[in-house]
Design an enzyme around this catalytic site. Sequence first.
Site, PDB file in Angstrom:
ATOM      1  N   GLY A 261       0.853  -1.107  -0.592  1.00 24.35           N
ATOM      2  CA  GLY A 261      -0.302   0.324  -0.008  1.00 24.35           C
ATOM      3  C   GLY A 261       1.128   1.499  -0.225  1.00 24.35           C
ATOM      4  O   GLY A 261       2.131   0.996  -0.162  1.00 24.35           O
TER       5      GLY A 261
ATOM      6  N   HIS B 161       2.737   4.439  -4.604  1.00 29.59           N
ATOM      7  CA  HIS B 161       2.656   5.731  -6.015  1.00 29.59           C
ATOM      8  C   HIS B 161       3.337   5.516  -6.773  1.00 29.59           C
ATOM      9  O   HIS B 161       2.724   4.280  -7.587  1.00 29.59           O
ATOM     10  CB  HIS B 161       4.281   6.375  -5.355  1.00 29.59           C
TER      11      HIS B 161
ATOM     12  N   GLY C 272       5.760   4.177  -9.081  1.00 29.23           N
ATOM     13  CA  GLY C 272       6.432   2.793  -9.392  1.00 29.23           C
ATOM     14  C   GLY C 272       5.461   1.929  -9.148  1.00 29.23           C
ATOM     15  O   GLY C 272       5.076   0.566  -9.793  1.00 29.23           O
ATOM     16  N   HIS C 273       4.330   2.147  -8.249  1.00 30.75           N
ATOM     17  CA  HIS C 273       3.482   0.556  -7.776  1.00 30.75           C
ATOM     18  C   HIS C 273       1.996   1.051  -9.469  1.00 30.75           C
ATOM     19  O   HIS C 273       1.865  -0.126  -9.898  1.00 30.75           O
ATOM     20  CB  HIS C 273       2.140   1.178  -6.754  1.00 30.75           C
TER      21      HIS C 273
ATOM     22  N   GLN D  94       7.551  -9.329   7.525  1.00 31.16           N
ATOM     23  CA  GLN D  94       8.978  -9.359   7.494  1.00 31.16           C
ATOM     24  C   GLN D  94       9.396  -8.173   7.462  1.00 31.16           C
ATOM     25  O   GLN D  94      10.770  -7.612   7.225  1.00 31.16           O
ATOM     26  CB  GLN D  94       9.344  -9.107   5.684  1.00 31.16           C
TER      27      GLN D  94
ATOM     28  N   GLY E 181       8.917  -5.552  -8.359  1.00 31.05           N
ATOM     29  CA  GLY E 181       9.220  -4.514  -9.061  1.00 31.05           C
ATOM     30  C   GLY E 181      11.052  -4.183  -9.024  1.00 31.05           C
ATOM     31  O   GLY E 181      11.299  -4.824  -8.399  1.00 31.05           O
TER      32      GLY E 181
ATOM     33  N   GLN F  86      14.715  -9.221  -3.997  1.00 27.43           N
ATOM     34  CA  GLN F  86      13.280  -9.866  -3.446  1.00 27.43           C
ATOM     35  C   GLN F  86      13.248 -10.284  -4.911  1.00 27.43           C
ATOM     36  O   GLN F  86      12.553 -11.697  -5.159  1.00 27.43           O
ATOM     37  CB  GLN F  86      12.658  -8.781  -3.561  1.00 27.43           C
TER      38      GLN F  86
ATOM     39  N   SER G  22       9.180   5.415  -3.390  1.00 25.79           N
ATOM     40  CA  SER G  22       8.951   4.617  -2.205  1.00 25.79           C
ATOM     41  C   SER G  22       8.527   5.156  -1.410  1.00 25.79           C
ATOM     42  O   SER G  22       7.826   6.220  -0.969  1.00 25.79           O
ATOM     43  CB  SER G  22      10.547   4.693  -1.831  1.00 25.79           C
TER      44      SER G  22
HETATM   45  P1  AMP Z   1       5.891  -2.118  -1.389  1.00 29.64           P
HETATM   46  O1  AMP Z   1       4.546  -1.609  -1.201  1.00 29.64           O
HETATM   47  O2  AMP Z   1       7.224  -1.031  -0.670  1.00 29.64           O
HETATM   48  O3  AMP Z   1       5.996  -3.595  -1.145  1.00 29.64           O
HETATM   49  O4  AMP Z   1       6.160  -2.555  -3.131  1.00 29.64           O
HETATM   50  C1  AMP Z   1       5.425  -3.305  -3.702  1.00 29.64           C
HETATM   51  C2  AMP Z   1       5.974  -3.387  -4.405  1.00 29.64           C
HETATM   52  O5  AMP Z   1       6.205  -2.619  -5.638  1.00 29.64           O
HETATM   53  C3  AMP Z   1       7.101  -4.297  -5.040  1.00 29.64           C
HETATM   54  O6  AMP Z   1       7.293  -5.365  -5.928  1.00 29.64           O
HETATM   55  C4  AMP Z   1       8.039  -3.223  -5.296  1.00 29.64           C
HETATM   56  O7  AMP Z   1       9.631  -3.815  -5.687  1.00 29.64           O
HETATM   57  C5  AMP Z   1       7.393  -2.274  -6.433  1.00 29.64           C
HETATM   58  N1  AMP Z   1       8.070  -1.099  -6.442  1.00 29.64           N
HETATM   59  C6  AMP Z   1       8.096  -0.253  -5.350  1.00 29.64           C
HETATM   60  N2  AMP Z   1       9.210   1.078  -5.292  1.00 29.64           N
HETATM   61  C7  AMP Z   1       9.191   0.744  -6.674  1.00 29.64           C
HETATM   62  C8  AMP Z   1       9.507   1.587  -7.814  1.00 29.64           C
HETATM   63  N3  AMP Z   1      10.325   3.032  -7.320  1.00 29.64           N
HETATM   64  N4  AMP Z   1       9.950   1.371  -9.032  1.00 29.64           N
HETATM   65  C9  AMP Z   1       9.311   0.166  -9.158  1.00 29.64           C
HETATM   66  N5  AMP Z   1       8.438  -0.680  -8.848  1.00 29.64           N
HETATM   67  C10 AMP Z   1       8.495  -0.182  -7.210  1.00 29.64           C
END
Ligand code: AMP
Length: 298
Positions: free
Chosen positions: A31, A34, A36-37, A61, A149, A155, A187
């Site tokens: 959640g 941003h 990236g998601h 985690q 990502g 990961q 992030s």
């Molecule tokens: P998270 O919510 O941070 O656990 O991320 C969920 C997914 O989004 C994971 O596969 C992350 O690698 C990806 N993700 C997070 N930040 C970015 C980013 N800046 N660019 C691309 N993917 C991202």
Amino acid sequence: MSPRIVRTVAELRAELAPHRADGIGFVPTMGALHEGHLALLRAARDENGTVVLSIFVNPTQFGEAADLEAYPRTEDRDVALAAEAGADVVFAPSVEEMYPAGFATTVSVGGAVAETLEGALRGRSHFDGVATVVAKLLLAVQPDRAYFGAKDAQQVVVVRRMVEDLGIPVEIVARPTSRDADGLARSSRNTRLSDAERELAAALPRSLRAAQDAFADGVRDPRRLAGAVRDELAAAGLEPEYVEIVDAGSLEPIAEVVRPALLALAVRVGPVRLIDNVVLVPGVDDRIPLTPVERSHR
Ligand code: AMP
């Protein structure tokens, strides 16, 4: 159209049952969405009939209770953004739904892929937590494709290993890191940086770019490349937890960059631990673009 929000695996299965034939794309997240998601969701939208987003801040985690506590939770906003990016279903389970009383199984990926870099710093339990929750989510959704990502490069390697070893029938799709204009990887934790810390954090992409510049100039020695990163961070007063260059596939140490290598780092900026990486590929020039403002700092 607004996505359907489901809280249980049973509801999720019922919701997805009629749509399996057209392909299911899955984007697991914690959640606080941003860009990236959203880029992952759009990629899933392009390639699948139905798109599932999961939002679950996975307690197993997290190493530090304070980090788990402070992790941003913005579900209403996330659902609105997910709707725009084309999600059909949002799976947002409770901790009890994912880990009911008596839960006793851990999926643990062994070897260098889980033990170096983040595994070394955060301990075994971090990737055990990741592998277990991703396995559970993949079994709950049973997607055709799952999107991750490159920002969390290790990961991706750990999840690919697990999927192959357990024979989980899913294609793991890795998408490029989405960055702000000054190069900082987006992030959810960036929202916890003050303005001054946010400015300081721009040293991370600058440091990776310094190594990419050296690599483009022909430097192949991991120590010299890591040195370029450390120098740039030090100039900003930042001391990394690690800067490492490893084989991009096995995550084993290398003596020279003759094959694709992962350059990964972790740096604490104020209250937040930030990670970032680039892949150095001999013969390929794919440097992080930095805004003119940031480049003039160098
Ligand atoms: P998270 O919510 O941070 O656990 O991320 C969920 C997914 O989004 C994971 O596969 C992350 O690698 C990806 N993700 C997070 N930040 C970015 C980013 N800046 N660019 C691309 N993917 C991202």
